[in-house]
Design a protein around this motif. Structure first.
Motif, PDB file in Angstrom:
ATOM      1  N   HIS A   1      52.105  29.244  68.272  1.00  0.00           N
ATOM      2  CA  HIS A   1      52.592  28.306  67.267  1.00  0.00           C
ATOM      3  C   HIS A   1      52.977  29.077  66.017  1.00  0.00           C
ATOM      4  O   HIS A   1      52.170  29.819  65.475  1.00  0.00           O
ATOM      5  CB  HIS A   1      51.511  27.265  66.937  1.00  0.00           C
ATOM      6  CG  HIS A   1      51.084  26.480  68.127  1.00  0.00           C
ATOM      7  ND1 HIS A   1      51.836  25.458  68.644  1.00  0.00           N
ATOM      8  CD2 HIS A   1      50.001  26.582  68.926  1.00  0.00           C
ATOM      9  CE1 HIS A   1      51.225  24.964  69.700  1.00  0.00           C
ATOM     10  NE2 HIS A   1      50.111  25.634  69.901  1.00  0.00           N
ATOM     11  N   ARG A   2      54.196  28.894  65.599  1.00  0.00           N
ATOM     12  CA  ARG A   2      54.691  29.606  64.414  1.00  0.00           C
ATOM     13  C   ARG A   2      54.026  29.051  63.168  1.00  0.00           C
ATOM     14  O   ARG A   2      54.173  27.886  62.838  1.00  0.00           O
ATOM     15  CB  ARG A   2      56.198  29.461  64.329  1.00  0.00           C
ATOM     16  CG  ARG A   2      56.800  30.210  63.184  1.00  0.00           C
ATOM     17  CD  ARG A   2      58.006  31.002  63.665  1.00  0.00           C
ATOM     18  NE  ARG A   2      58.650  31.686  62.565  1.00  0.00           N
ATOM     19  CZ  ARG A   2      58.391  32.944  62.257  1.00  0.00           C
ATOM     20  NH1 ARG A   2      57.515  33.625  62.946  1.00  0.00           N
ATOM     21  NH2 ARG A   2      59.020  33.519  61.257  1.00  0.00           N
TER      22      ARG A   2
ATOM     23  N   SER B   1      53.550  28.882  59.080  1.00  0.00           N
ATOM     24  CA  SER B   1      54.387  29.072  57.893  1.00  0.00           C
ATOM     25  C   SER B   1      53.801  30.186  57.031  1.00  0.00           C
ATOM     26  O   SER B   1      52.654  30.597  57.217  1.00  0.00           O
ATOM     27  CB  SER B   1      54.443  27.775  57.086  1.00  0.00           C
ATOM     28  OG  SER B   1      53.174  27.527  56.490  1.00  0.00           O
TER      29      SER B   1
END
Length: 124
Positions: free
Chosen positions: A103-104, A106
């Motif tokens: 999961h990228r 931020s």
């Protein structure tokens, strides 16, 4: 006693946490926006949740209002503990590596993680 909400109970708790307290109809209408569930199913689940101690019920008015007894943090901790012990065989680092790898995050999330980890490094 450890309280372990089911997936359906967590969906109901999400609605109650957001609103503070809700009637069965309030919860049912919110759930019906994304899922096909009957009113009586929602009612039965909330009665079970009351019996389990997940919610408390105010019966002073004609329409009963339900309020969460378990906090969002407690539910998250219980779910996370279960995932770490069963899926990741007790390895917190494997969980974090898997989460960050799939999961990228931020820049703000990565900064928050770095700041959190820094607290542990400062203790050594």
């Amino acid at each position: 006693m450890e309280i372990k909400p089911t997936e359906s109970e967590l969906e109901i708790l999400q609605v109650i946490w957001k609103e503070g307290q809700c009637s069965v109809r309030d919860v049912h209408e919110e759930l019906a926006k994304n899922k096909d569930a009957g009113y009586t199913t929602t009612l039965k689940l909330m009665q079970i949740m009351h019996d389990k101690g997940l919610v408390e019920r105010d019966t002073t008015a004609k329409t009963h209002l339900y309020k969460a007894v378990i906090t969002r943090g407690q539910a998250q901790q219980t779910a996370l503990d279960k995932i770490i012990s069963t899926v990741f065989k007790g390895s917190t680092s494997d969980l974090v590596i898997q989460a960050l790898g799939n999961h990228r995050a931020s820049k703000d999330e990565i900064d928050a993680i770095k700041n959190y980890l820094q607290q542990f490094e400062d203790k050594d």
